[in-house]
Design an enzyme around this catalytic site. Structure first.
Site, PDB file in Angstrom:
ATOM      1  N   PHE A  65       1.104   3.841   2.087  1.00 47.17           N
ATOM      2  CA  PHE A  65       0.461   4.318   0.854  1.00 47.17           C
ATOM      3  C   PHE A  65      -1.045   4.188   0.995  1.00 47.17           C
ATOM      4  O   PHE A  65      -1.541   3.119   1.351  1.00 47.17           O
ATOM      5  CB  PHE A  65       0.951   3.506  -0.357  1.00 47.17           C
ATOM      6  CG  PHE A  65       2.366   3.836  -0.730  1.00 47.17           C
ATOM      7  CD1 PHE A  65       3.416   3.417   0.078  1.00 47.17           C
ATOM      8  CD2 PHE A  65       2.645   4.577  -1.870  1.00 47.17           C
ATOM      9  CE1 PHE A  65       4.734   3.749  -0.243  1.00 47.17           C
ATOM     10  CE2 PHE A  65       3.959   4.903  -2.196  1.00 47.17           C
ATOM     11  CZ  PHE A  65       5.009   4.496  -1.384  1.00 47.17           C
ATOM     12  N   ALA A  66      -1.747   5.289   0.727  1.00 46.97           N
ATOM     13  CA  ALA A  66      -3.209   5.277   0.774  1.00 46.97           C
ATOM     14  C   ALA A  66      -3.689   5.836  -0.555  1.00 46.97           C
ATOM     15  O   ALA A  66      -4.002   7.019  -0.678  1.00 46.97           O
ATOM     16  CB  ALA A  66      -3.695   6.112   1.950  1.00 46.97           C
ATOM     17  N   ILE A  67      -3.684   4.957  -1.546  1.00 46.30           N
ATOM     18  CA  ILE A  67      -3.989   5.367  -2.906  1.00 46.30           C
ATOM     19  C   ILE A  67      -5.358   4.820  -3.314  1.00 46.30           C
ATOM     20  O   ILE A  67      -5.700   3.675  -2.996  1.00 46.30           O
ATOM     21  CB  ILE A  67      -2.848   4.898  -3.845  1.00 46.30           C
ATOM     22  CG1 ILE A  67      -1.584   5.707  -3.493  1.00 46.30           C
ATOM     23  CG2 ILE A  67      -3.233   5.054  -5.311  1.00 46.30           C
ATOM     24  CD1 ILE A  67      -0.345   5.304  -4.217  1.00 46.30           C
ATOM     25  N   TYR A  70      -7.881   2.836  -0.930  1.00 44.41           N
ATOM     26  CA  TYR A  70      -7.178   2.462   0.298  1.00 44.41           C
ATOM     27  C   TYR A  70      -7.082   3.623   1.296  1.00 44.41           C
ATOM     28  O   TYR A  70      -6.647   3.431   2.417  1.00 44.41           O
ATOM     29  CB  TYR A  70      -5.789   1.904  -0.017  1.00 44.41           C
ATOM     30  CG  TYR A  70      -5.817   0.460  -0.497  1.00 44.41           C
ATOM     31  CD1 TYR A  70      -6.484   0.106  -1.659  1.00 44.41           C
ATOM     32  CD2 TYR A  70      -5.156  -0.537   0.211  1.00 44.41           C
ATOM     33  CE1 TYR A  70      -6.500  -1.198  -2.106  1.00 44.41           C
ATOM     34  CE2 TYR A  70      -5.165  -1.848  -0.225  1.00 44.41           C
ATOM     35  CZ  TYR A  70      -5.838  -2.182  -1.385  1.00 44.41           C
ATOM     36  OH  TYR A  70      -5.843  -3.485  -1.819  1.00 44.41           O
ATOM     37  N   ASP A 155       2.218  -1.647   4.836  1.00 40.19           N
ATOM     38  CA  ASP A 155       0.908  -1.573   4.188  1.00 40.19           C
ATOM     39  C   ASP A 155      -0.028  -0.705   5.023  1.00 40.19           C
ATOM     40  O   ASP A 155       0.145  -0.590   6.239  1.00 40.19           O
ATOM     41  CB  ASP A 155       0.278  -2.978   4.130  1.00 40.19           C
ATOM     42  CG  ASP A 155       0.652  -3.734   2.874  1.00 40.19           C
ATOM     43  OD1 ASP A 155       1.614  -3.338   2.199  1.00 40.19           O
ATOM     44  OD2 ASP A 155      -0.028  -4.755   2.593  1.00 40.19           O
ATOM     45  N   ASP A 157      -3.499  -1.297   4.928  1.00 35.21           N
ATOM     46  CA  ASP A 157      -4.719  -2.049   5.263  1.00 35.21           C
ATOM     47  C   ASP A 157      -4.477  -2.882   6.517  1.00 35.21           C
ATOM     48  O   ASP A 157      -4.645  -4.097   6.540  1.00 35.21           O
ATOM     49  CB  ASP A 157      -5.158  -2.926   4.077  1.00 35.21           C
ATOM     50  CG  ASP A 157      -4.087  -3.911   3.639  1.00 35.21           C
ATOM     51  OD1 ASP A 157      -2.897  -3.682   3.927  1.00 35.21           O
ATOM     52  OD2 ASP A 157      -4.465  -4.922   3.003  1.00 35.21           O
ATOM     53  N   HIS A 177       6.756 -13.544   7.034  1.00 39.24           N
ATOM     54  CA  HIS A 177       5.368 -13.570   6.560  1.00 39.24           C
ATOM     55  C   HIS A 177       4.563 -14.542   7.438  1.00 39.24           C
ATOM     56  O   HIS A 177       5.022 -15.656   7.693  1.00 39.24           O
ATOM     57  CB  HIS A 177       5.369 -14.031   5.097  1.00 39.24           C
ATOM     58  CG  HIS A 177       4.048 -13.856   4.410  1.00 39.24           C
ATOM     59  ND1 HIS A 177       2.928 -14.567   4.767  1.00 39.24           N
ATOM     60  CD2 HIS A 177       3.681 -13.046   3.391  1.00 39.24           C
ATOM     61  CE1 HIS A 177       1.922 -14.212   3.982  1.00 39.24           C
ATOM     62  NE2 HIS A 177       2.347 -13.284   3.139  1.00 39.24           N
ATOM     63  N   THR A 189       6.634 -19.188  -1.498  1.00 40.67           N
ATOM     64  CA  THR A 189       6.135 -18.776  -2.813  1.00 40.67           C
ATOM     65  C   THR A 189       7.057 -17.729  -3.460  1.00 40.67           C
ATOM     66  O   THR A 189       6.615 -16.689  -3.932  1.00 40.67           O
ATOM     67  CB  THR A 189       4.690 -18.241  -2.706  1.00 40.67           C
ATOM     68  OG1 THR A 189       4.652 -17.214  -1.713  1.00 40.67           O
ATOM     69  CG2 THR A 189       3.737 -19.346  -2.323  1.00 40.67           C
ATOM     70  N   GLU A 247       6.914  -8.078  -3.306  1.00 39.94           N
ATOM     71  CA  GLU A 247       7.320  -9.053  -2.285  1.00 39.94           C
ATOM     72  C   GLU A 247       8.361 -10.044  -2.816  1.00 39.94           C
ATOM     73  O   GLU A 247       9.284 -10.436  -2.105  1.00 39.94           O
ATOM     74  CB  GLU A 247       6.092  -9.803  -1.771  1.00 39.94           C
ATOM     75  CG  GLU A 247       6.356 -10.748  -0.621  1.00 39.94           C
ATOM     76  CD  GLU A 247       5.057 -11.225   0.007  1.00 39.94           C
ATOM     77  OE1 GLU A 247       4.628 -10.637   1.005  1.00 39.94           O
ATOM     78  OE2 GLU A 247       4.461 -12.184  -0.531  1.00 39.94           O
TER      79      GLU A 247
END
Ligand code: UDP
Ligand code: MN
Length: 297
Positions: A65-67, A70, A155, A157, A177, A189, A247
Site C-alpha cells: 500500500f502506497a497511500i 507513503y 509494508d 516503507d 517480529h 505486545t 497486527e
C-alpha cells in the site's frame, strides 16, 4: 488422473547431502511445535526450491500500500524488489494507492508486472493500515485468484537488501517480529483487553508476528484477511481498536489458525534492533521515517 498436473520431476542436481546429525542451525528454533518450518538462513537450499517452483510455473503476487505520503517509499521498494524479490520467477506487484499518477517508472525484468489498484485514502493512519485487510480480501476472488498462486503482503516503507525467494512460500505464513523473537509471552505486545476480539490471554501465544509481512495461497489469504477485517469491524461497533491495530488481529488469527510456515526476522528487519548474532542476513529492512511528518496529511 482427474486433473492435469505439470510433471514436477526434478533433474539430477549436485549438492551437499543434508546431515541428520549435524543440523545447519543449532542457535535458533527451526520448527514450530506444530511442525511448521521456521525459515532461517542456512536451513534451505535455494537451488532445490527454485527447481521445484519453476517446474510448477508458480506465479507470485506481492501486495503493498502506497497511500498518501507513503508513495515516496515505492521507488526504492520496487527497485530493490527487482534485485532481490523472487528473482527469476513470475511476479505481479499489486500497488494499492490513491495516487496512481505518482507511481514511479521502474523498469521490471521479464515476467514481472505492476498492477495498480485504486483505493481511497482513510484520514486516520490507523485506518489506512487496518483497512488493508479489507482491501486485500476484496481482491482475492475477483482478481488474485485468476492471476497468481501465492500472495506476499507487506509494508511499503521497506527496502530489500538480500534475497527473498520461494523459501518463504507455503499455504499460510507469518513472520517473527524483529523486536520480539527472543521475548517471553508476558513481553509480547498482544492486545490484552478482554473486550476486544484481538485479546490474547497472558498464558497463550506462540510468537509475536509482524503486521507488515504475511501471505500464502489465495484461499488462505482470504480467510486471514476476512477474519481480521471482520474482527476489526466487531470491535469498531463497540468503539474498540486493538493496541497494535491490524497486527493485533493478525496475532490473534495465528494463535488459533496456526501458520504452516514461519519466517525468521531476517524477512522483516529494522536496524533499530541492532545486529543480533542469530540474524545472519537482513533481507528486508524498514526505512527510518519521521512518523509525524509522514503519517499526517
Ligand atoms: N500506509 C500508507 N499510508 C499511510 C499510512 C500507512 O500507505 O498514510 C501503509 C504503508 O504500506 C505502510 C503500512 O500502511 O507501510 C503500515 O504503516 P506503517 O509502515 O506506518 O506502520 P509501522 O511499520 O511503522 O508500524
Ligand atoms: Mn512499516
Amino acid at each position: 488422473p482427474p486433473v492435469e498436473e505439470p510433471d514436477v520431476r526434478l533433474e539430477r542436481m549436485l549438492y551437499p547431502k543434508p546431515e541428520t546429525l549435524k543440523p545447519p542451525r543449532t542457535d535458533v528454533l527451526t520448527i514450530t511445535p506444530w511442525l511448521a518450518p521456521i525459515v532461517w538462513n542456512g536451513t534451505f537450499n535455494s537451488d532445490i526450491l527454485n527447481a521445484q517452483f519453476h517446474k510448477r510455473g508458480v506465479r507470485i503476487g506481492i501486495t503493498t500500500f502506497a497511500i498518501k505520503k507513503y508513495i515516496r517509499f515505492l521507488k526504492d521498494f520496487l527497485e530493490t524488489g527487482e534485485k532481490f524479490f523472487m528473482v527469476g520467477h513470475k511476479v505481479n506487484y499489486y500497488i494499492f494507492t490513491d495516487r496512481a499518477q505518482d507511481i514511479p517508472n521502474v523498469t521490471l525484468s521479464e515476467g514481472r508486472n505492476i498492477h495498480i489498484i485504486n483505493v481511497t485514502a482513510y484520514q486516520r493512519w490507523q485506518d489506512v493500515t487496518m483497512r488493508r485487510m479489507q482491501m486485500i480480501r476484496d481482491q482475492t476472488y475477483t482478481r488474485f485468484m485468476n492471476e497468481v498462486d501465492y500472495l506476499v503482503c507487506v509494508d511499503v516503507d521497506m527496502r530489500f537488501y538480500g534475497s527473498v525467494g520461494v523459501e518463504i512460500l507455503g499455504d499460510v505464513f507469518g513472520t517473527l517480529h524483529p523486536g520480539f523473537f527472543g521475548a517471553s509471552r508476558a513481553q509480547f505486545t498482544y492486545d490484552r483487553n478482554p473486550k476486544s476480539v484481538a485479546c490474547i490471554p497472558v498464558d497463550e501465544g506462540d510468537f509475536y508476528y509482524a503486521g507488515g509481512y504475511f501471505g500464502g495461497i489465495i484461499e488462505e489469504v482470504y480467510k486471514l484477511t476476512n477474519y481480521c477485517h471482520t474482527a476489526m469491524m466487531t470491535d469498531k461497533a463497540i468503539g474498540i481498536e486493538a493496541l497494535w491495530h491490524d497486527e493485533s488481529y493478525l496475532n490473534k488469527y495465528f494463535l488459533y489458525y496456526k501458520p504452516t510456515k514461519v519466517l525468521s526476522p531476517e524477512y522483516v528487519w529494522n536496524n533499530y534492533y541492532g545486529s543480533p548474532r542469530a540474524v545472519q542476513i537482513k533481507r528486508f529492512i524498514g526505512i527510518d521515517k519521521d512518523y509525524k511528518e509522514v503519517r499526517f496529511r
